[in-house]
Each structure stands twice: as structure tokens, then as C-alpha cells.
Design a protein around this motif. Structure first.
Motif, PDB file in Angstrom:
ATOM      1  N   ASP A  75       0.819  -1.218   0.000  1.00 43.44           N
ATOM      2  CA  ASP A  75       0.000   0.000   0.000  1.00 43.44           C
ATOM      3  C   ASP A  75       0.851   1.265   0.000  1.00 43.44           C
ATOM      4  O   ASP A  75       0.415   2.309  -0.499  1.00 43.44           O
ATOM      5  N   ASP A  76       2.066   1.184   0.559  1.00 42.68           N
ATOM      6  CA  ASP A  76       2.920   2.374   0.585  1.00 42.68           C
ATOM      7  C   ASP A  76       3.915   2.415  -0.575  1.00 42.68           C
ATOM      8  O   ASP A  76       4.883   3.182  -0.548  1.00 42.68           O
ATOM      9  N   GLY A  77       3.659   1.595  -1.600  1.00 41.77           N
ATOM     10  CA  GLY A  77       4.458   1.679  -2.824  1.00 41.77           C
ATOM     11  C   GLY A  77       5.744   0.901  -2.830  1.00 41.77           C
ATOM     12  O   GLY A  77       6.573   1.067  -3.735  1.00 41.77           O
ATOM     13  N   GLN A  78       5.957   0.032  -1.855  1.00 38.21           N
ATOM     14  CA  GLN A  78       7.158  -0.800  -1.797  1.00 38.21           C
ATOM     15  C   GLN A  78       6.905  -2.132  -2.515  1.00 38.21           C
ATOM     16  O   GLN A  78       5.758  -2.561  -2.674  1.00 38.21           O
ATOM     17  N   LEU A  79       7.986  -2.770  -2.932  1.00 36.99           N
ATOM     18  CA  LEU A  79       7.862  -4.120  -3.465  1.00 36.99           C
ATOM     19  C   LEU A  79       7.532  -5.072  -2.321  1.00 36.99           C
ATOM     20  O   LEU A  79       8.214  -5.087  -1.294  1.00 36.99           O
ATOM     21  N   ASP A  80       6.488  -5.865  -2.492  1.00 37.75           N
ATOM     22  CA  ASP A  80       6.116  -6.879  -1.502  1.00 37.75           C
ATOM     23  C   ASP A  80       6.920  -8.142  -1.818  1.00 37.75           C
ATOM     24  O   ASP A  80       6.530  -8.965  -2.635  1.00 37.75           O
ATOM     25  N   ARG A  81       8.062  -8.261  -1.179  1.00 36.07           N
ATOM     26  CA  ARG A  81       8.987  -9.337  -1.521  1.00 36.07           C
ATOM     27  C   ARG A  81       8.414 -10.715  -1.189  1.00 36.07           C
ATOM     28  O   ARG A  81       8.675 -11.691  -1.900  1.00 36.07           O
ATOM     29  N   ARG A  82       7.650 -10.798  -0.134  1.00 39.18           N
ATOM     30  CA  ARG A  82       7.056 -12.088   0.216  1.00 39.18           C
ATOM     31  C   ARG A  82       6.041 -12.519  -0.851  1.00 39.18           C
ATOM     32  O   ARG A  82       6.043 -13.664  -1.274  1.00 39.18           O
ATOM     33  N   ALA A  83       5.193 -11.587  -1.286  1.00 42.46           N
ATOM     34  CA  ALA A  83       4.212 -11.922  -2.323  1.00 42.46           C
ATOM     35  C   ALA A  83       4.904 -12.300  -3.621  1.00 42.46           C
ATOM     36  O   ALA A  83       4.489 -13.248  -4.315  1.00 42.46           O
ATOM     37  N   LEU A  84       5.972 -11.580  -3.958  1.00 40.14           N
ATOM     38  CA  LEU A  84       6.699 -11.894  -5.181  1.00 40.14           C
ATOM     39  C   LEU A  84       7.382 -13.252  -5.064  1.00 40.14           C
ATOM     40  O   LEU A  84       7.382 -14.045  -6.017  1.00 40.14           O
ATOM     41  N   ARG A  85       7.957 -13.534  -3.898  1.00 40.28           N
ATOM     42  CA  ARG A  85       8.606 -14.832  -3.687  1.00 40.28           C
ATOM     43  C   ARG A  85       7.593 -15.964  -3.821  1.00 40.28           C
ATOM     44  O   ARG A  85       7.891 -16.999  -4.420  1.00 40.28           O
ATOM     45  N   ASP A  86       6.387 -15.751  -3.304  1.00 41.35           N
ATOM     46  CA  ASP A  86       5.354 -16.783  -3.436  1.00 41.35           C
ATOM     47  C   ASP A  86       4.988 -17.018  -4.899  1.00 41.35           C
ATOM     48  O   ASP A  86       4.763 -18.162  -5.314  1.00 41.35           O
ATOM     49  N   ARG A  87       4.946 -15.948  -5.685  1.00 40.25           N
ATOM     50  CA  ARG A  87       4.644 -16.090  -7.105  1.00 40.25           C
ATOM     51  C   ARG A  87       5.726 -16.881  -7.824  1.00 40.25           C
ATOM     52  O   ARG A  87       5.448 -17.717  -8.686  1.00 40.25           O
ATOM     53  N   ILE A  88       6.975 -16.605  -7.455  1.00 38.61           N
ATOM     54  CA  ILE A  88       8.098 -17.282  -8.107  1.00 38.61           C
ATOM     55  C   ILE A  88       8.093 -18.769  -7.777  1.00 38.61           C
ATOM     56  O   ILE A  88       8.349 -19.619  -8.643  1.00 38.61           O
ATOM     57  N   PHE A  89       7.784 -19.107  -6.521  1.00 35.80           N
ATOM     58  CA  PHE A  89       7.727 -20.523  -6.142  1.00 35.80           C
ATOM     59  C   PHE A  89       6.569 -21.238  -6.832  1.00 35.80           C
ATOM     60  O   PHE A  89       6.672 -22.411  -7.185  1.00 35.80           O
TER      61      PHE A  89
END
Length: 222
Positions: A71-85
Motif C-alpha cells: 500500500d505504501d508503494g514498496q515491493l512486496d517481496r514475500r508476495a513476489l517470492r510466493d509467485r516465483i515458487f
């Protein structure tokens, strides 16, 4: 292993440092920094290229959707990691976005330096195939048991999770195959510092006799 050199820019010798997870790369790079050696860490660059407001982050948003942005414009690394897995092709998509930008940032940092030699930390050197970007490859080597113990302590991981992390990286033989120099991080602090001091002297001597051509990224920055 290493690339050829000629006299062009302010870095006499480009040394690419690699090593497995929790092998001691940070400890070694900090020791070189205390000796006055510039250290560029591609993990830091990887965060910079997707920082809020960058076109890198917008490219990630375009490829993966707004759900990987907080929501504050940062990369959500956990969400991205889940997508990659969950999606085997997602990692390739992400790397196609980030790797050219990381290379461009690395080129900018190196071009700004005037120094006998510089260390560039590339943890996944084998996996990304960047060894030809450097004049020498320095491997920080540690036992698998030490790596597993350290990563469990550092990241608060279970033994199975730590083992999976190690298995997802290049193995020790693959890293040794590209290395010009190896720091053995299986011993005590004194032994480690002695190896670093010896390599510092060696790199300064090599740099006095040769200099690197400017680093040119291999891919587009867009």
C-alpha cells in the motif's frame, strides 16, 4: 574464468566475489572494505533497481500485477517470492527485468571509481553466468554443515528449509570450477584475515601491472 584486461578506466582489477548462502561473503567483503577496497554488492543493487518510484518497480508491477506492491508503494517481496515458487517461469520474467538494470548500476558504480581494484559481490555468480564480467573470480568457500548452521541461525529456518535453500543454489564444485582464487572459511578468524591480507597484496600487485576495460552491460536497461 576471467576476462582479458587493458588500460582504460579507474579500476585496475575487477574482482567478482561469490559463494554459497551463509558462506561468509559479508564478513570477507567487510574485511576488504576495512583495507580501503571499494565493495559493490549486487544484492544492494537488486534492491535499488526496484525501489519506490523506479521504472524497475513499475516493470515488476506490469509483469506481476499490483498485488506484489504494498500500500505504501514498496515491493512486496514475500508476495513476489510466493509467485516465483508457484510459477516456474516467473523467476525468468523477474530476472529479465532486474538483471539488465543491476548490470547498468554496476557499470555506473565501477565507472565512478579510481582504485587499484574493486570487489563486486555476486552471490549467484554461477547461476546468472556473470563470471566474464570480471578479471578474477574470488570464491568464499565454507562447509555445507557450517552454511546450514549459519543460515538456520541467521534466518531462523528449520533444518529442512535450510537444506532446501542450499540445494537450490549451485553446488561447491560448480563454484570452484569458475574460481581463480578461493578463501577457505572453514578455519578461525585469524586464518581468515591472513588469507584476505594475502589476497589484498596479490590484487594490488596484479592491478599495478594491468587495468580493466570499462564494464559494458550485456543487455538493454529498459
Amino acid at each position: 574464468m576471467s576476462g582479458s584486461t587493458s588500460s582504460h578506466n579507474g579500476v585496475g582489477l575487477r574482482v567478482g566475489m561469490t559463494g554459497g548462502v551463509a558462506s561468509g561473503k559479508s564478513t570477507v567483503s567487510q574485511a576488504f572494505a576495512r583495507l580501503g577496497v571499494p565493495v559493490i554488492d549486487t544484492d544492494d543493487l537488486a534492491r535499488e533497481v526496484v525501489a519506490p518510484g523506479t521504472e524497475g518497480l513499475e516493470a515488476v508491477r506490469g509483469a506481476f500485477g499490483p498485488e506484489v506492491i504494498t500500500d505504501d508503494g514498496q515491493l512486496d517481496r514475500r508476495a513476489l517470492r510466493d509467485r516465483i515458487f508457484a510459477d516456474p517461469t516467473a523467476r525468468e520474467t523477474l530476472e529479465a527485468i532486474t538483471h539488465p538494470r543491476i548490470e547498468a548500476f554496476m557499470a555506473q558504480r565501477l565507472a565512478a571509481l579510481t582504485t587499484p581494484y574493486a570487489i563486486v559481490v555476486v552471490p549467484l555468480m554461477v547461476e546468472v553466468g556473470w563470471q566474464d564480467h570480471f578479471d578474477r573470480i574470488l570464491l568464499v568457500d565454507a562447509s555445507a554443515a557450517d552454511q546450514k548452521r549459519r543460515v538456520m541461525q541467521r534466518d531462523q529456518l528449520s533444518a529442512p528449509a535450510a537444506r532446501r535453500m542450499l540445494e537450490n543454489q549451485a553446488n561447491a564444485d560448480q563454484r570452484r570450477a569458475i574460481a581463480d582464487d578461493i578463501i577457505d572459511n572453514r578455519h578461525n578468524h585469524t586464518a581468515l584475515q591472513s588469507q584476505i591480507a594475502a589476497l589484498d597484496r596479490r590484487y594490488r600487485d596484479l592491478a599495478a601491472r594491468q587495468s580493466s576495460p570499462p564494464f559494458v552491460p550485456t543487455g538493454p536497461s529498459e
